[in-house]
Design a protein around this motif. Structure first.
Motif, short mmCIF file in Angstrom:
data_model
loop_
_atom_site.label_atom_id
_atom_site.label_comp_id
_atom_site.label_asym_id
_atom_site.label_seq_id
_atom_site.Cartn_x
_atom_site.Cartn_y
_atom_site.Cartn_z
N ALA A 92 0.86 -1.20 0.00
CA ALA A 92 0.00 0.00 0.00
C ALA A 92 0.89 1.24 0.00
O ALA A 92 2.07 1.17 0.37
CB ALA A 92 -0.91 0.00 1.22
N LYS A 93 0.32 2.38 -0.42
CA LYS A 93 1.11 3.60 -0.56
C LYS A 93 0.91 4.53 0.64
O LYS A 93 -0.22 4.82 1.02
CB LYS A 93 0.69 4.33 -1.85
N ALA A 94 2.03 5.00 1.19
CA ALA A 94 1.94 5.90 2.35
C ALA A 94 1.71 7.33 1.88
O ALA A 94 1.88 7.65 0.70
CB ALA A 94 3.23 5.81 3.15
N LEU A 102 9.33 5.62 4.71
CA LEU A 102 8.89 4.23 4.60
C LEU A 102 9.38 3.54 3.34
O LEU A 102 9.55 2.32 3.33
CB LEU A 102 7.36 4.16 4.64
N GLY A 103 9.60 4.29 2.24
CA GLY A 103 10.03 3.65 1.00
C GLY A 103 8.93 2.75 0.45
O GLY A 103 7.76 2.88 0.82
N LYS A 104 9.31 1.82 -0.41
CA LYS A 104 8.30 0.96 -1.03
C LYS A 104 8.38 -0.48 -0.55
O LYS A 104 7.46 -1.26 -0.74
CB LYS A 104 8.49 0.97 -2.55
N GLN A 105 9.50 -0.85 0.03
CA GLN A 105 9.70 -2.24 0.44
C GLN A 105 9.62 -2.36 1.96
O GLN A 105 9.84 -1.38 2.66
CB GLN A 105 11.10 -2.71 -0.01
N PRO A 106 9.30 -3.56 2.46
CA PRO A 106 9.39 -3.77 3.91
C PRO A 106 10.81 -3.48 4.38
O PRO A 106 11.75 -3.70 3.63
CB PRO A 106 9.07 -5.26 4.08
N PHE A 107 10.96 -2.95 5.58
CA PHE A 107 12.32 -2.71 6.09
C PHE A 107 12.42 -3.14 7.54
O PHE A 107 11.42 -3.24 8.25
CB PHE A 107 12.70 -1.23 5.94
N ARG A 108 13.65 -3.41 7.94
CA ARG A 108 13.90 -3.80 9.34
C ARG A 108 13.79 -2.57 10.21
O ARG A 108 14.20 -1.47 9.82
CB ARG A 108 15.32 -4.36 9.47
N MET A 109 13.26 -2.74 11.41
CA MET A 109 13.19 -1.61 12.33
C MET A 109 14.59 -1.17 12.74
O MET A 109 14.83 -0.03 13.06
CB MET A 109 12.36 -1.96 13.56
N ARG A 110 15.53 -2.13 12.73
CA ARG A 110 16.93 -1.77 13.04
C ARG A 110 17.67 -1.40 11.76
O ARG A 110 18.68 -2.03 11.40
CB ARG A 110 17.63 -2.93 13.74
#
Ligand code: ZN
Length: 280
Positions: A92-94, A102-110
């Protein structure tokens, strides 16, 4: 001291259940990444001394959607009669102001994105605290409140309220794992979206993978779009799937791990108690 065998703290039945529950998400992730294979956990059950249970990851070809059973061809035909829905996940688009973080891909919180997200949230909270601190310092004492003081307090209260409402999905995320993104956090042409935090086993509070996705399904009663909503008074403390065509009557449970849901109203379940087995 001899080492505790893995089968003690990691029973194979538990591994199998963990893997099976995530099968639907895994298949969807592989399809989205346009892979031609899917990992499959193969278990060689052992037993007895020196005969240990072995796990192996095989990579099998992803079944093409149109060359398998009728269930794959017409998933609705299976779910229509059972009161079940199967959720699909898509990115989904932020909102524009949140997109650089946030970018477009899942990312690590770290990662730098994760730290930036947490840092920005903490900074905003600190700014609000500062606002209240200034109010406390300048207005304490016995002098009467002026009209200026009152408007300052009202502004601070309104800003605090708006901030908590806007950021609630992100603040609740570590505890709830899936929260509904509100309109302030979503792009103007994105009507529904959820924040999802998939924890990794070793991390504590701020660990895991962050993603903004949309879960949706086809209603098993009327084929309308099922979107994720707050359970409201009828289903407090829950996220549920509501059909866009009949949001009050066509309601389904929502399980973000198995990506399955069942009708929440017994009328639409084949079983009078509403207990529909998730795996037929
Ligand atoms: Zn419906």
């Amino acid at each position: 001291m001899p080492e505790t065998p893995a089968s003690r703290w990691l029973p194979s039945a538990e591994v199998r259940r963990w893997w099976d529950a995530r099968q639907a998400s895994l298949e969807q992730a592989c399809r989205h990444a346009e892979l031609s294979v899917i990992p499959q956990l193969t278990l060689q059950t052992g037993g007895g001394r020196g005969n240990t249970t072995l796990y192996r990851l095989d990579f099998l070809p992803l079944p093409a959607i149109d060359d398998t059973s009728d269930d794959r061809l017409y998933p609705e035909s299976r779910t229509a009669t059972s009161g079940l829905v199967e959720y699909q996940v898509e990115p989904a688009k932020a909102a524009w102001w949140l997109r650089p973080i946030l970018g477009k891909q899942p990312f690590r919180m770290r990662s730098w994105r994760g730290y930036l997200l947490v840092g920005a949230t903490i900074l905003e909270a600190l700014a609000l605290l500062l606002l209240w601190f200034v109010a406390f310092v300048t207005m304490r004492g016995s002098r009467p409140l002026s009209a200026g003081d009152l408007s300052y307090l009202l502004t601070a209260a309104a800003l605090s309220y708006l901030w908590v409402q806007a950021m609630r999905p992100l603040i609740r995320l570590p505890a709830d794992r899936v929260t509904i993104a509100n309109d302030i956090l979503l792009a103007y042409d994105q009507f529904h979206g959820q924040f999802k935090l998939v924890r990794d086993a070793k991390s504590k509070l701020a660990g895991g993978w962050f993603q903004l996705v949309r879960h949706h399904a086809s209603c098993s009663i009327c084929s309308g779009d099922v979107e994720i909503a707050d359970g409201g008074e009828a289903f407090p403390g829950r996220l549920i799937g509501r059909c866009s065509d009949s949001p009050l009557e066509h309601a389904f449970s929502f399980d973000p791990v198995t990506l399955r849901g069942r009708s929440l109203y017994p009328d639409f379940s084949p079983d009078p108690h509403g207990q529909v087995p998730l795996v037929p």
